[in-house]
Design a protein around this motif. Structure first.
Motif, PDB file in Angstrom:
ATOM      1  N   PRO A   1       0.845  -1.196   0.000  1.00 55.34           N
ATOM      2  CA  PRO A   1       0.000   0.000   0.000  1.00 55.34           C
ATOM      3  C   PRO A   1       0.882   1.250   0.000  1.00 55.34           C
ATOM      4  O   PRO A   1       1.972   1.246   0.566  1.00 55.34           O
ATOM      5  CB  PRO A   1      -0.797  -0.123   1.305  1.00 55.34           C
ATOM      6  N   ALA A   2       0.402   2.296  -0.644  1.00 57.91           N
ATOM      7  CA  ALA A   2       1.185   3.531  -0.723  1.00 57.91           C
ATOM      8  C   ALA A   2       1.348   4.125   0.678  1.00 57.91           C
ATOM      9  O   ALA A   2       0.455   4.004   1.515  1.00 57.91           O
ATOM     10  CB  ALA A   2       0.479   4.524  -1.641  1.00 57.91           C
ATOM     11  N   PRO A   3       2.492   4.755   0.942  1.00 59.83           N
ATOM     12  CA  PRO A   3       2.715   5.302   2.289  1.00 59.83           C
ATOM     13  C   PRO A   3       1.835   6.513   2.586  1.00 59.83           C
ATOM     14  O   PRO A   3       1.392   7.203   1.666  1.00 59.83           O
ATOM     15  CB  PRO A   3       4.188   5.720   2.247  1.00 59.83           C
ATOM     16  N   LEU A   4       1.613   6.750   3.870  1.00 58.41           N
ATOM     17  CA  LEU A   4       0.941   7.985   4.284  1.00 58.41           C
ATOM     18  C   LEU A   4       1.891   9.140   4.006  1.00 58.41           C
ATOM     19  O   LEU A   4       3.091   9.015   4.162  1.00 58.41           O
ATOM     20  CB  LEU A   4       0.633   7.944   5.788  1.00 58.41           C
ATOM     21  N   LEU A   5       1.329  10.264   3.566  1.00 61.69           N
ATOM     22  CA  LEU A   5       2.180  11.410   3.260  1.00 61.69           C
ATOM     23  C   LEU A   5       1.922  12.568   4.220  1.00 61.69           C
ATOM     24  O   LEU A   5       0.802  12.751   4.709  1.00 61.69           O
ATOM     25  CB  LEU A   5       1.916  11.918   1.831  1.00 61.69           C
ATOM     26  N   ASN A   6       2.969  13.324   4.449  1.00 63.31           N
ATOM     27  CA  ASN A   6       2.840  14.593   5.158  1.00 63.31           C
ATOM     28  C   ASN A   6       2.209  15.593   4.188  1.00 63.31           C
ATOM     29  O   ASN A   6       2.760  15.841   3.116  1.00 63.31           O
ATOM     30  CB  ASN A   6       4.249  15.047   5.579  1.00 63.31           C
ATOM     31  N   PRO A   7       1.047  16.155   4.529  1.00 63.00           N
ATOM     32  CA  PRO A   7       0.356  17.016   3.562  1.00 63.00           C
ATOM     33  C   PRO A   7       1.139  18.286   3.226  1.00 63.00           C
ATOM     34  O   PRO A   7       0.979  18.855   2.151  1.00 63.00           O
ATOM     35  CB  PRO A   7      -0.971  17.363   4.257  1.00 63.00           C
ATOM     36  N   GLY A   8       2.027  18.696   4.124  1.00 67.50           N
ATOM     37  CA  GLY A   8       2.822  19.909   3.878  1.00 67.50           C
ATOM     38  C   GLY A   8       3.915  19.689   2.855  1.00 67.50           C
ATOM     39  O   GLY A   8       4.096  20.488   1.934  1.00 67.50           O
TER      40      GLY A   8
ATOM     41  N   GLU B   1       8.844   9.566  13.389  1.00 70.88           N
ATOM     42  CA  GLU B   1       8.942  10.680  14.327  1.00 70.88           C
ATOM     43  C   GLU B   1       7.748  11.628  14.186  1.00 70.88           C
ATOM     44  O   GLU B   1       7.142  12.041  15.176  1.00 70.88           O
ATOM     45  CB  GLU B   1      10.250  11.419  14.054  1.00 70.88           C
ATOM     46  N   GLU B   2       7.402  11.940  12.932  1.00 70.71           N
ATOM     47  CA  GLU B   2       6.249  12.830  12.715  1.00 70.71           C
ATOM     48  C   GLU B   2       4.961  12.206  13.246  1.00 70.71           C
ATOM     49  O   GLU B   2       4.103  12.877  13.800  1.00 70.71           O
ATOM     50  CB  GLU B   2       6.085  13.124  11.217  1.00 70.71           C
ATOM     51  N   MET B   3       4.866  10.889  13.063  1.00 68.55           N
ATOM     52  CA  MET B   3       3.622  10.214  13.475  1.00 68.55           C
ATOM     53  C   MET B   3       3.501  10.087  14.987  1.00 68.55           C
ATOM     54  O   MET B   3       2.400  10.020  15.528  1.00 68.55           O
ATOM     55  CB  MET B   3       3.557   8.812  12.856  1.00 68.55           C
ATOM     56  N   SER B   4       4.658  10.053  15.666  1.00 69.29           N
ATOM     57  CA  SER B   4       4.603   9.744  17.098  1.00 69.29           C
ATOM     58  C   SER B   4       4.011  10.889  17.929  1.00 69.29           C
ATOM     59  O   SER B   4       3.701  10.690  19.098  1.00 69.29           O
ATOM     60  CB  SER B   4       5.981   9.331  17.618  1.00 69.29           C
ATOM     61  N   GLY B   5       3.848  12.068  17.312  1.00 68.40           N
ATOM     62  CA  GLY B   5       3.135  13.131  18.021  1.00 68.40           C
ATOM     63  C   GLY B   5       1.628  12.862  18.075  1.00 68.40           C
ATOM     64  O   GLY B   5       0.916  13.365  18.939  1.00 68.40           O
TER      65      GLY B   5
ATOM     66  N   ALA C   1      -5.690  15.639  20.911  1.00 68.62           N
ATOM     67  CA  ALA C   1      -4.554  14.767  21.246  1.00 68.62           C
ATOM     68  C   ALA C   1      -3.226  15.505  21.113  1.00 68.62           C
ATOM     69  O   ALA C   1      -2.358  15.396  21.977  1.00 68.62           O
ATOM     70  CB  ALA C   1      -4.553  13.524  20.362  1.00 68.62           C
ATOM     71  N   VAL C   2      -3.081  16.267  20.031  1.00 68.00           N
ATOM     72  CA  VAL C   2      -1.769  16.894  19.814  1.00 68.00           C
ATOM     73  C   VAL C   2      -1.570  18.143  20.672  1.00 68.00           C
ATOM     74  O   VAL C   2      -0.449  18.599  20.843  1.00 68.00           O
ATOM     75  CB  VAL C   2      -1.491  17.223  18.316  1.00 68.00           C
ATOM     76  N   THR C   3      -2.640  18.690  21.227  1.00 65.80           N
ATOM     77  CA  THR C   3      -2.470  19.897  22.043  1.00 65.80           C
ATOM     78  C   THR C   3      -2.490  19.592  23.547  1.00 65.80           C
ATOM     79  O   THR C   3      -2.330  20.500  24.350  1.00 65.80           O
ATOM     80  CB  THR C   3      -3.554  20.957  21.710  1.00 65.80           C
ATOM     81  N   ASN C   4      -2.683  18.315  23.915  1.00 68.38           N
ATOM     82  CA  ASN C   4      -2.667  17.962  25.339  1.00 68.38           C
ATOM     83  C   ASN C   4      -1.568  16.950  25.638  1.00 68.38           C
ATOM     84  O   ASN C   4      -1.612  15.829  25.126  1.00 68.38           O
ATOM     85  CB  ASN C   4      -4.019  17.373  25.756  1.00 68.38           C
ATOM     86  N   PRO C   5      -0.586  17.323  26.482  1.00 69.07           N
ATOM     87  CA  PRO C   5       0.502  16.390  26.798  1.00 69.07           C
ATOM     88  C   PRO C   5      -0.042  15.109  27.438  1.00 69.07           C
ATOM     89  O   PRO C   5      -1.005  15.156  28.206  1.00 69.07           O
ATOM     90  CB  PRO C   5       1.356  17.159  27.817  1.00 69.07           C
TER      91      PRO C   5
ATOM     92  N   PRO D   1      -2.761  13.092   8.005  1.00 68.46           N
ATOM     93  CA  PRO D   1      -1.915  12.718   6.866  1.00 68.46           C
ATOM     94  C   PRO D   1      -2.758  12.338   5.649  1.00 68.46           C
ATOM     95  O   PRO D   1      -3.945  12.042   5.767  1.00 68.46           O
ATOM     96  CB  PRO D   1      -1.156  11.488   7.373  1.00 68.46           C
ATOM     97  N   LEU D   2      -2.080  12.328   4.503  1.00 72.87           N
ATOM     98  CA  LEU D   2      -2.750  11.912   3.270  1.00 72.87           C
ATOM     99  C   LEU D   2      -2.577  10.413   3.086  1.00 72.87           C
ATOM    100  O   LEU D   2      -1.490   9.887   3.290  1.00 72.87           O
ATOM    101  CB  LEU D   2      -2.115  12.628   2.084  1.00 72.87           C
ATOM    102  N   ALA D   3      -3.658   9.756   2.677  1.00 78.76           N
ATOM    103  CA  ALA D   3      -3.594   8.317   2.425  1.00 78.76           C
ATOM    104  C   ALA D   3      -4.040   8.066   0.994  1.00 78.76           C
ATOM    105  O   ALA D   3      -4.984   8.703   0.508  1.00 78.76           O
ATOM    106  CB  ALA D   3      -4.509   7.573   3.391  1.00 78.76           C
ATOM    107  N   LYS D   4      -3.353   7.132   0.315  1.00 81.22           N
ATOM    108  CA  LYS D   4      -3.782   6.784  -1.039  1.00 81.22           C
ATOM    109  C   LYS D   4      -4.828   5.685  -0.937  1.00 81.22           C
ATOM    110  O   LYS D   4      -4.541   4.572  -0.494  1.00 81.22           O
ATOM    111  CB  LYS D   4      -2.622   6.315  -1.897  1.00 81.22           C
TER     112      LYS D   4
END
Ligand SMILES: *Cc1c(COP(=O)(O)O)cnc(C)c1O
Length: 460
Positions: free
Chosen positions: A32-39, A47-51, A222-226, A322-325
């Motif tokens: 399957p195609a990888p998830l992409l960073n939309p930016g 590392e990006e995903m672990s946030g 999730a990303v704004t609360n430690p 993230p973007l998914a194909k």
């Protein structure tokens, strides 16, 4: 004559619960195609995903190669409370239909959450706990995932914050109360609790919400609360991995009697139960060891496989994920409000999307009145009140069995009965009152969703 009579229910013992999940990707030639960073348009790194996600779940998400993942003992012990799930020979349905086909279904509704979603919820909660997190956030549509997650979180003593699609929050107050009983907090989405919720409400006042909106809200929290991470109940590779327990058990039970299904059918929302049910069978098919006809059934009102585009897209309406194909109707697609039958997500698992694209499985769409007719037939002879989602699979199983009646073929049909419909009685009421309607989006409706598909740098 000497043929052993197959029992109504083929049970496995507790010790026969699989000891490892099976990762179908390991046997896929085209991954399957990888998830992409939309930016950046680049594949998302761990590392990006672990946030957003728990660490171990990120590892599972990105792992295209390891075929078997041992199931941790705590998870297997939890499974023992409601697994192995029964594999049922639908003798009564066969008789009712007068078909020579042999029909089996794997019933996942035997737990309080009422669906297969608990199989992944317990795994995700376990890994969050292992990582020392305080809690998790998520979205829920019809409520099965939120219920499953709240059960798993209370077991592992984690905080659980659920954004529930507003229309379901209002239509299914009892679901909400089950979640609260297990200690979760439940917020109707879109809400004023998040920036994205406020934005969506400003742009679409009065919206009844969608899974895509609720995902955006849950991710934001999730990303704004430690100490919090986001968990998702379908679509993702990790969820299909956990759900492989369904297929592994089904196959082990069938193997006991030397039964080989010809046709395997599952309903498809984000693809997790179907991906789990077919996993070991598809593995054999990919390795060239056996062949099966595999059918995904989706609602005609949310037809991602049958009318969607195979393209990179956002998983959420807020376009922060993230973007998914995948086969998608566009992240702005919201099924018409008369749609009562679940399976309302705009996209589809990247694994199943790739397999469908490569011709390893087929898909069909069913209209909801036909789906409820199948549900009624099934309930009246097999006893179980099926979830509307599951009833899409029942529809196709009945149709296949009726075809066998015409041709005289004695095909063996296996389908996934993913859950029960006790919380879907508003939809059953519409059906019983004869006021249920079908809505099939026009090409113009769909064109709007396609027009909003993202332009990804470096991707066609
Ligand atoms: C969530 C759900 C589905 C659809 O989700 P998938 O990820 O496509 O499996 C199907 N049936 C029931 C009962 C559900 O709760």
């Amino acid at each position: 004559m000497s043929e052993t009579k197959i029992p109504y229910k083929i049970y496995l013992t507790e010790n026969e619960i699989p000891t490892a999940w099976y990762n179908l990707r390991a046997d896929m030639k085209v991954k399957p195609a990888p998830l992409l960073n939309p930016g950046t348009g680049k594949p998302l790194t761990a590392e990006e995903m672990s946030g957003i996600f728990c660490e171990e779940l990120v590892r599972q998400e990105l792992d295209n190669d390891t075929a078997y993942y041992p199931i941790p003992e705590d998870i297997r012990n939890f499974y023992k409370m409601y697994r192995p799930s029964p594999l049922v020979r639908a003798y009564c349905l066969e008789e009712k239909l007068g078909t020579p086909a042999k029909i089996y279904y794997k019933f996942e509704g035997n737990n309080t959450s009422g669906s297969h979603k608990l199989n992944s919820a317990v795994a995700q909660a376990y890994y969050a706990k292992q990582q020392g997190l305080k809690g998790v956030t998520t979205e829920t549509g019809a409520g099965q995932w939120g219920t499953a997650l709240s059960m798993a979180c209370s077991y592992f003593e984690l905080d659980c914050k659920v954004f529930m699609v507003k229309v379901s929050y209002e239509q299914k107050p009892f679901r909400r109360e089950v979640m609260r009983t297990y200690g979760a907090s439940v917020t109707p989405s879109p809400s004023m609790e998040t920036e994205i919720g406020k934005k969506i409400l400003a742009e679409h006042p009065g919206t009844t919400g969608s899974l895509g909106c609720a995902i955006s809200e849950a991710v934001e929290v999730a990303v704004t609360n430690p100490g919090y991470r986001y968990v998702l109940g379908s679509v993702l590779n990790q969820v299909l991995l956990h759900q492989s327990v369904i297929g592994l058990e089904a196959k082990a039970a069938l193997d006991k009697y030397g039964i080989k299904p010809d046709v395997i059918i599952g309903c498809a929302g984000g693809g997790s139960n179907l991906g789990g049910l077919i996993a070991p069978f598809m593995g054999e098919k990919l390795r060239g060891e056996a062949d099966y006809q595999i059918i995904a059934v989706e609602p005609a009102s949310c037809p991602s496989f049958t009318r969607g585009k195979f393209a990179y897209d956002f998983c959420d309406t807020g376009m922060i994920c993230p973007l998914a194909k995948m086969y998608t109707l566009g992240s702005s697609f919201i099924p018409s409000p008369n749609h009562a039958g679940g399976l309302r997500f705009h996209g589809m698992s990247t694994i199943l999307s790739q397999l469908y694209h490569d011709g390893y499985m087929e898909a069909r769409a069913a209209e909801q009145t036909a789906v409820f007719e199948a549900a009624e037939t099934f309930a009246r002879v097999e006893g179980i009140l099926p979830a509307p989602e599951s009833s899409h699979a029942i529809r196709a199983a009945i149709d296949e069995a009726l075809k066998c009646k015409e041709t005289g073929e004695e095909k063996t049909i296996l389908f996934g009965l993913t859950g029960t419909g006790y919380f879907d009685l508003t939809a059953y009421q519409q059906f019983n009152d004869g006021v249920m309607t079908d809505y099939i989006p026009t090409d113009e409706d769909l064109a709007k969703g396609f027009a909003a598909l993202p332009q990804v740098p470096g991707v066609e």
